[in-house]
Write a protein that holds these residues in place. Structure first.
Motif, short mmCIF file in Angstrom:
data_model
loop_
_atom_site.label_atom_id
_atom_site.label_comp_id
_atom_site.label_asym_id
_atom_site.label_seq_id
_atom_site.Cartn_x
_atom_site.Cartn_y
_atom_site.Cartn_z
N ARG A 54 -18.04 -41.37 1.18
CA ARG A 54 -16.98 -42.24 0.69
C ARG A 54 -16.67 -43.29 1.76
O ARG A 54 -16.68 -42.99 2.95
N CYS A 55 -16.38 -44.50 1.33
CA CYS A 55 -16.08 -45.59 2.26
C CYS A 55 -14.85 -45.24 3.10
O CYS A 55 -13.84 -44.78 2.57
N ASP A 60 -4.34 -52.10 4.70
CA ASP A 60 -2.92 -51.93 4.40
C ASP A 60 -2.55 -50.46 4.22
O ASP A 60 -1.75 -50.10 3.35
N GLY A 61 -3.18 -49.60 5.02
CA GLY A 61 -2.87 -48.17 4.98
C GLY A 61 -3.51 -47.42 3.83
O GLY A 61 -3.24 -46.24 3.64
N VAL A 62 -4.37 -48.07 3.05
CA VAL A 62 -5.00 -47.44 1.90
C VAL A 62 -6.51 -47.42 2.11
O VAL A 62 -7.12 -48.45 2.39
N ARG A 63 -7.11 -46.23 1.96
CA ARG A 63 -8.55 -46.09 2.14
C ARG A 63 -9.28 -46.56 0.89
O ARG A 63 -8.84 -46.34 -0.24
N CYS A 64 -10.39 -47.23 1.09
CA CYS A 64 -11.23 -47.71 -0.01
C CYS A 64 -11.66 -46.51 -0.86
O CYS A 64 -11.94 -45.44 -0.34
N GLU A 69 -20.60 -41.11 -5.19
CA GLU A 69 -20.36 -40.41 -6.46
C GLU A 69 -20.09 -41.39 -7.60
O GLU A 69 -20.43 -41.13 -8.75
N LEU A 70 -19.47 -42.52 -7.27
CA LEU A 70 -19.18 -43.55 -8.27
C LEU A 70 -20.32 -44.54 -8.44
O LEU A 70 -20.20 -45.54 -9.15
N GLY A 71 -21.43 -44.31 -7.73
CA GLY A 71 -22.60 -45.17 -7.84
C GLY A 71 -22.66 -46.30 -6.84
O GLY A 71 -23.50 -47.19 -6.96
N ASP A 72 -21.78 -46.28 -5.83
CA ASP A 72 -21.77 -47.34 -4.83
C ASP A 72 -22.76 -47.03 -3.71
O ASP A 72 -22.98 -45.88 -3.36
N GLN A 73 -23.34 -48.08 -3.14
CA GLN A 73 -24.23 -47.94 -1.98
C GLN A 73 -23.39 -47.72 -0.74
O GLN A 73 -22.44 -48.46 -0.51
N MET A 74 -23.71 -46.71 0.05
CA MET A 74 -22.98 -46.41 1.27
C MET A 74 -23.87 -46.69 2.49
O MET A 74 -25.07 -46.43 2.45
N TYR A 75 -23.25 -47.21 3.54
CA TYR A 75 -23.96 -47.52 4.78
C TYR A 75 -23.30 -46.80 5.95
O TYR A 75 -22.07 -46.73 6.03
N ALA A 100 -20.90 -51.27 0.48
CA ALA A 100 -21.66 -52.50 0.72
C ALA A 100 -20.76 -53.69 1.04
O ALA A 100 -21.03 -54.44 1.98
N SER A 101 -19.67 -53.87 0.30
CA SER A 101 -18.84 -55.06 0.54
C SER A 101 -18.11 -54.98 1.88
O SER A 101 -18.01 -55.98 2.59
N HIS A 102 -17.61 -53.81 2.24
CA HIS A 102 -16.92 -53.69 3.52
C HIS A 102 -17.91 -53.73 4.69
O HIS A 102 -17.59 -54.24 5.76
N HIS A 103 -19.13 -53.23 4.48
CA HIS A 103 -20.15 -53.30 5.52
C HIS A 103 -20.51 -54.76 5.79
O HIS A 103 -20.61 -55.19 6.94
N THR A 104 -20.67 -55.53 4.73
CA THR A 104 -21.00 -56.95 4.87
C THR A 104 -19.87 -57.70 5.58
O THR A 104 -20.10 -58.48 6.51
N ARG A 105 -18.63 -57.44 5.16
CA ARG A 105 -17.47 -58.09 5.78
C ARG A 105 -17.40 -57.77 7.27
O ARG A 105 -17.22 -58.65 8.10
N LYS A 106 -17.54 -56.50 7.61
CA LYS A 106 -17.45 -56.06 9.01
C LYS A 106 -18.58 -56.67 9.84
O LYS A 106 -18.38 -57.13 10.97
#
Length: 117
Positions: A54-55, A60-64, A69-75, A100-106
């Motif tokens: 899981r990401c 803002d204090g909330v985890r992605c 399990e939901l079909g998202d690519q994890m890095y 993927a989106s948070h990995h790209t942003r980071k």
């Protein structure tokens, strides 16, 4: 109530390909050999397993909520980039699991910070 579905009409692509007019072509993208090693693959597996696939990005204090399990690519991402801290490349405490989106942003933020130095 039944919905009518329409058959899609196939379209043809352009007949004339786009011409690349650059005089100097960019070099082909090559992966750093570190990422191809069995040690790195083992490190990445452990980082993702530890996070429950899981990401771990918190905004803002909330985890992605994205997860494998939901079909998202994890890095498995290095907190301190390998270029900046090669001694921490296989340190489990230097890794976190990102979608993927948070990995790209980071990665973009880290690259911008490195280039501004």
């Amino acid at each position: 109530m039944t919905r009518m579905t329409r058959a899609r009409i196939p379209t043809l692509g352009p007949r004339v390909p786009t011409l690349d007019t650059r005089k100097v072509k960019p070099p082909p993208k090559l992966a750093d050999p570190h990422y191809q090693t069995a040690e790195h693959k083992n490190w990445a597996e452990q980082v993702k397993r530890r996070a429950g696939w899981r990401c771990e990005y918190v905004e803002d204090g909330v985890r992605c909520e994205r997860s494998r399990e939901l079909g998202d690519q994890m890095y498995a991402d290095h907190i301190e980039e390998v270029r900046d801290a090669p001694s921490k490349a296989l340190d489990l405490s230097n890794g976190h699991c990102l979608c993927a989106s948070h990995h790209t942003r980071k990665s973009h933020q880290a690259r911008a910070a490195r280039m501004s130095r």
